[in-house]
Every structure is written in C-alpha cells, then in structure tokens.
Write a protein that holds these residues in place. Structure first.
Motif, PDB file in Angstrom:
ATOM      1  N   ALA A 488      85.214  25.693  41.886  1.00  0.00           N
ATOM      2  CA  ALA A 488      86.624  25.510  41.524  1.00  0.00           C
ATOM      3  C   ALA A 488      87.263  26.836  41.124  1.00  0.00           C
ATOM      4  N   ASP A 489      86.522  27.654  40.385  1.00  0.00           N
ATOM      5  CA  ASP A 489      87.049  28.964  39.985  1.00  0.00           C
ATOM      6  C   ASP A 489      87.264  29.859  41.205  1.00  0.00           C
ATOM      7  N   ALA A 490      86.329  29.827  42.143  1.00  0.00           N
ATOM      8  CA  ALA A 490      86.461  30.663  43.341  1.00  0.00           C
ATOM      9  C   ALA A 490      87.650  30.212  44.191  1.00  0.00           C
ATOM     10  N   ILE A 491      87.849  28.905  44.317  1.00  0.00           N
ATOM     11  CA  ILE A 491      88.995  28.402  45.067  1.00  0.00           C
ATOM     12  C   ILE A 491      90.288  28.808  44.375  1.00  0.00           C
ATOM     13  N   THR A 492      90.317  28.715  43.053  1.00  0.00           N
ATOM     14  CA  THR A 492      91.497  29.135  42.303  1.00  0.00           C
ATOM     15  C   THR A 492      91.807  30.607  42.555  1.00  0.00           C
ATOM     16  N   LYS A 493      90.780  31.415  42.593  1.00  0.00           N
ATOM     17  CA  LYS A 493      90.970  32.858  42.754  1.00  0.00           C
ATOM     18  C   LYS A 493      91.373  33.232  44.172  1.00  0.00           C
ATOM     19  N   HIS A 494      90.726  32.646  45.169  1.00  0.00           N
ATOM     20  CA  HIS A 494      90.894  33.120  46.542  1.00  0.00           C
ATOM     21  C   HIS A 494      91.841  32.302  47.411  1.00  0.00           C
TER      22      HIS A 494
END
Length: 598
Positions: A488-494
C-alpha cells in the motif's frame, strides 16, 4: 460529464444536464441504441431539452432517498422547477418504459422552451413525427418508437422534431411523458393523461423510498453511501438480475483520445463487487438475483463462463465503431459492443465461487445441479490457474501472469474447498488443495519482490498495480500483513497523482494516456482503514469524494489537473468502491475471509 445527473428504472437510463437537457437515453435496455445521444454528437445525437428562454442559473438535487431529479432554474425574476424521473412500477421487473418530465413555475412569469429531437439507433435514424391527435405525437423509425403525452402543447418543428414555447405563471405545471413502444403498437398505445403522469411520479417516489429505507448504511458517510447504493440499484437490470457497469458508451479516458469503450454490459467482476456492497448494506435480494443470472448464462459449465454478458445474458458482444458520430468532445471512435468479452480472464472463477460461498453463509447450500456447476468451475481453476491471462484491466495485448488474476484463481480454489467441507462433504478436494497450495507458493515466489517486500503486478516484474490493493479482500493475506502495508505504501508513493491513484504505469499497447482511476483511490482508503491508519485513509477518501460532482456521482476516472471526470459515467465500480471504503472508515467494513492453511 460533471454537469450530468443519472435517472433510471432498472431497465433503461438517461443523463440529464444541469440545464435541463436529456442528452443520453436508451430504450428499452441499458445496452440498446440511444434515442437521445447528444453527448456523442451535438448535431446528430438528439436531445430533449426543457429550459427557460432567457439564460438561467440552475441548482439541482435528488429528492431524498430517490433517483428523482429536481432542477431549479432562475431566470431574471422568474423561477421554474423541473422534475425528471423514469416511472417505476411496484414490481420493477415490469417497466412502463416511460420518462416523466414535469416543469412547475414557482415564480412567474417565465418563458419556457421545450425542444424534442429524437434520434434512434445512435443518431443514425431521424424518426418520422406522426400526429396522434389531441396533442399526442409519436416518433417512429426502424424498430423503435416513442409516444409523447401530457399537456406540454408540443407541435412539429419539422418532420423529425417537436417543440413548445410557453409562458408560465406562478403555479402553472406542465407535464411531458415519453413512452417507448413497439412501432406496430402505436395505434394501441393508451393516452397517458396529466393525472396519470402525476400518479406515476408519486408511485416512483414511494418505490425508491421503500428501497432506500431498507438500507442499513450508517455513520458519518451514510448519505454518500446511500446515494452510491441508489446508483448501483439503478444499474441493475431487474428482469434478469444482471448489473450494468455503466449506462454510457465511449466517454473517453482522455479528451480527444481513442480509449473509448462500451460499458453498458454486465461484467462478472464489477457485478460481484456490486452485490457484495449491496448485501453489506442489507440488500441481499440483488446478490441472490445476480448469482442466479450467472448460473443461467454459464449454462452449468465453466467453459461457457464469459468476462461479461449483455444484460439479458447475450454472449456475443461484437465491438463496432459508429463512424457517423463525432464522439464526446470530438473523441473518436464511438463504439458499441466490447471486444474484451472474448478474453480469457482467470478472475471470473473466483467471483463465481465467492458469490456461491457468500450465498452459503447467508443460510443457503447449493443443490445437486448447482454443485455440479461449481465443481466444474473449481476444476477449471485448478487446471488453469498457472496460465497467463488478460487481467483485471483487460489489456489488449499478449496475456501475462498477473498477480491479481492468480490471487483470484486461489480464491476460487479456496472457496470451493470451503464449500465442499462446510456443506457437501464431496468433490475431489485433494486435487483442489494441492492446486491451492501450488498457486499460493507460486504467487509468493514469483509475484512478490523480496528486495522491496511488496507484491508486484506480474510474475518476475518490479511494476506495481493498484489492483494489488484488493488482495486482502480474498483472504489471501490479512489487511495488516506487513507485505500489504508495504505494498500500500509503494502504491501510494509510485502511483499517486495529486492525491488520486492511477492503475499502473506500464505500456499497455494502447495509444494515449488516461486519468487517475477513481476506484483505486477508494481501494487504497479501504486498505489503509483496515490497517488502522485512519488519518491517512480519511485523506485519501476525501480526495476521491471531491472528484464526484455536486450530486455525489462518480465517473470511472478523473483528470486531477483539469479537475474534470473522465470515462463512462456514472461508473458502478467507483460507486461500489466508495461504499466499501466508507464502511471501512466507519469501522464496519467488509473484513474478507480469514486465510486458509494451504
């Protein structure tokens, strides 16, 4: 598209502009040819407009707990209120096939203009206007016909158009009924009196309020959830239980681009999510009706499962380009049909088994015939889970090993095993258990980036996909599994774009780009809420809600820079995702199913 409102009767739908023009309407079904289609061609599409003669300022709302639209237009010192609805019977499976338009002058005098330009078969047929006497008219062309009743005092403007120009004074009320009939039945069509129009409008309001009153939505987001639930109900096709993904075709994901698809069909994926959301709000009848639809259209065979169907169960939906239409704001081509109907998508097995399992949890068990069908689907998942497919986004290119698709195949196996253990004590469970274990191990080995600690879009890649946010819904992992938190954090970032989320960033073989995909923002909000990250979830949710229009309607996509909706409108997937996210933020969201050992 933000200027439009949706009205419908669980058979057909129309879009009404903020200035009182019906610019899209299909009869007698969502996926029929348009009778008004101005959104796809201002010159050829046709419309039904009721407005003031002088420029007006308009405000609008839905009457509480209904899909009846009320538009107030203020022109100079005058004011009119326009009420629009599809008439609904007590049993919505049987339709009047009738549009109702009522205009009342609340402060007069006001000069009002009514323009009726019917154009059948997506604007290809300019129908013949026939005088039926006593102020009644019919428009006839091809295999379509409309009958116009009421006291609007329409007169022919040409062989193809009707109009009325009236000066209304305070308290004046004018009614227009537009009924769809078979051309050969014009002579037998009974007149619809102004009093009958008023009765049907009142009956329609009572029907919608009864349905809305059975909704269990609660908490701070109740009003928004109820509006989304009403939209989802509007998109159900009452005679069969099918659910249209959207009421429109060919509204582009980028203005002037060619990613223009027809969404007026029933996708197993979107529909399964829809009935889950409605069932979670207390509307289980829709879930049961759709499950029955799937059983019928699949004809008891996994081999005959399709990605989507026509709302009456049609399997062949050939994609055609309507070359005579200029497209929404010049965006061509305009399409009818959808070529993705012939794709292989692994996730359909998961949706069928999830529907069956949730039906079982509501106190039902499959009978022998239904169980044989489910066994066939589980067997297909066990055999096909390791095959590449076109994925949730229906990529029109070489099939690939999409992680979301594999998880959905795992879901089919998992729910099939559960059903066998819980209510049948039958079936080749050892093979299913072995396939489920192999599927999980392969996903965790090839669909997971060990270095970053995140799930990825396809086997062996490093790319991300917003569909990965749906993994916990299946029970494959918990919402707060560290792998999901990092994903979820990676999707938020990228994949974030001004607080919203795009689906992916890979080249998908289609020309042009697209906007942020609104369901994905709601998926992220739901995921964050289940992970206990309430502040983050609330921010993402608020950004997504802000992408709706003044009536709480959501498109498929949104352009964060231009601040305008994109894609077909309103989009069922966005509305059901809105419901799920709102429930999660309220602390009573769908928790999924606990992971099984495998």
């Amino acid at each position: 598209m933000a200027e439009y409102a949706l009205i419908g009767d669980c058979h057909s739908a129309a879009l009404v502009s903020s200035q009182g023009s019906i610019d899209w309407c299909t009869f007698p079904r969502f996926d029929a040819g348009s009778v008004f289609g101005r959104i796809l061609d201002a010159e050829r599409g046709g419309r039904c407009s009721i407005t003031t003669a002088r420029p007006a300022r308009s405000t609008r709302r839905y009457l509480p707990e209904t899909m009846i639209l009320e538009t107030t237009m203020r022109s100079g010192d005058g004011e009119i209120v326009l009420t629009d609805a599809f008439a609904v019977r007590g049993d919505p499976a049987v339709s009047h096939h009738q549009l109702i338009r009522v205009v009342e002058c609340t402060k007069g005098p006001v000069d009002v203009r009514i323009i009726v330009q019917p154009r059948f078969d997506y604007g290809d047929v300019r129908p013949w206007i026939r005088d039926l006497r006593s102020g009644r008219y019919a428009a006839i062309g091809g295999n379509d016909a409309l009958v116009f009743d009421g006291d609007a005092r329409l007169t022919p403007e040409s062989r193809h158009d009707l109009a009325s120009r009236r000066t209304l004074r305070t308290g004046d009320r004018v009614r227009l009924s537009i009924s769809y009939v078979a051309p050969e039945a014009i002579g037998a069509a009974e007149p619809v009196t102004p009093a009958a129009i008023e009765r049907r409008l009142a009956e329609t309001g009572r029907w919608w309020r009864r349905w809305a009153n059975s909704c269990s939505a609660s908490g701070p987001h109740r009003e928004g959830m109820l509006r989304s639930a009403l939209v989802l109900k509007t998109l159900t096709y009452a005679p069969t239980g099918a659910i249209a993904a959207a009421p429109t075709t060919s509204i582009p994901t980028v203005i002037g681009g060619g990613r223009n698809w027809d969404y007026r069909y029933s996708w197993l994926r979107d529909s399964a999510y829809t009935v889950r959301s409605l069932a979670d709000l207390g509307h289980t009848a829709e879930a049961d009706a759709f499950r029955g639809f799937v059983d019928r259209v699949a004809a008891g065979s996994a081999e005959d499962l399709r990605v989507m169907y026509g709302v009456a169960g049609e399997r062949r939906l050939p994609e055609l380009e309507l070359e005579w239409l200029s497209g929404y704001r010049g965006s061509r081509p305009v399409r009818m049909g959808n070529g993705a109907a012939g794709q292989f998508q692994l996730d359909v097995y998961g949706y069928v088994l999830e529907l069956a399992h949730r039906w079982h949890l509501r106190g039902h068990s499959p009978d022998d015939d239904h169980w044989r069908f489910l066994v066939d689907v589980i067997d297909a998942a066990a055999e096909m889970w390791d095959q590449p497919d076109h994925g949730i986004w229906e990529i029109r290119g070489t099939p690939r090993h999409y992680v979301h698709s594999k998880v959905m195949a795992w879901l089919a196996l998992d729910r099939g095993i559960r059903l066998a253990r819980e209510c049948r004590d039958a079936g080749p469970k050892r093979r299913w258990v072995a396939a489920r274990k192999a599927c999980r191990q392969t996903i965790e080995a090839k669909g997971y980036d060990d270095r970053r600690g995140v799930f990825v879009r396809t086997f062996g890649s490093r790319s991300l996909d917003a569909a990965l946010l749906l993994i916990p819904w299946t029970g494959f992992v918990e919402w707060d599994d560290p792998r999901m938190i990092r994903t979820a954090d990676a999707i938020t970032k990228h994949l974030s774009r001004d607080g919203l989320i795009v689906r992916y960033v890979d080249d998908d073989g289609q020309p042009g780009s697209e906007g942020a995909f609104l369901p994905c923002a709601f998926w992220l909000a739901e995921c964050l809420a289940h992970q206990g990250r309430q502040d983050e979830a609330a921010r993402v949710f608020a950004n997504a809600v802000d992408a709706g229009n003044d009536l709480g309607l959501f498109a498929e996509q949104f352009d964060p820079e231009a601040r305008r909706p994109l894609g077909n409108f309103p989009q069922g997937l966005t509305h059901l995702s809105h419901v799920s996210a709102a429930m999660a933020l309220s602390g009573n969201g769908f928790e999924g199913t606990a992971p099984a050992s495998s």
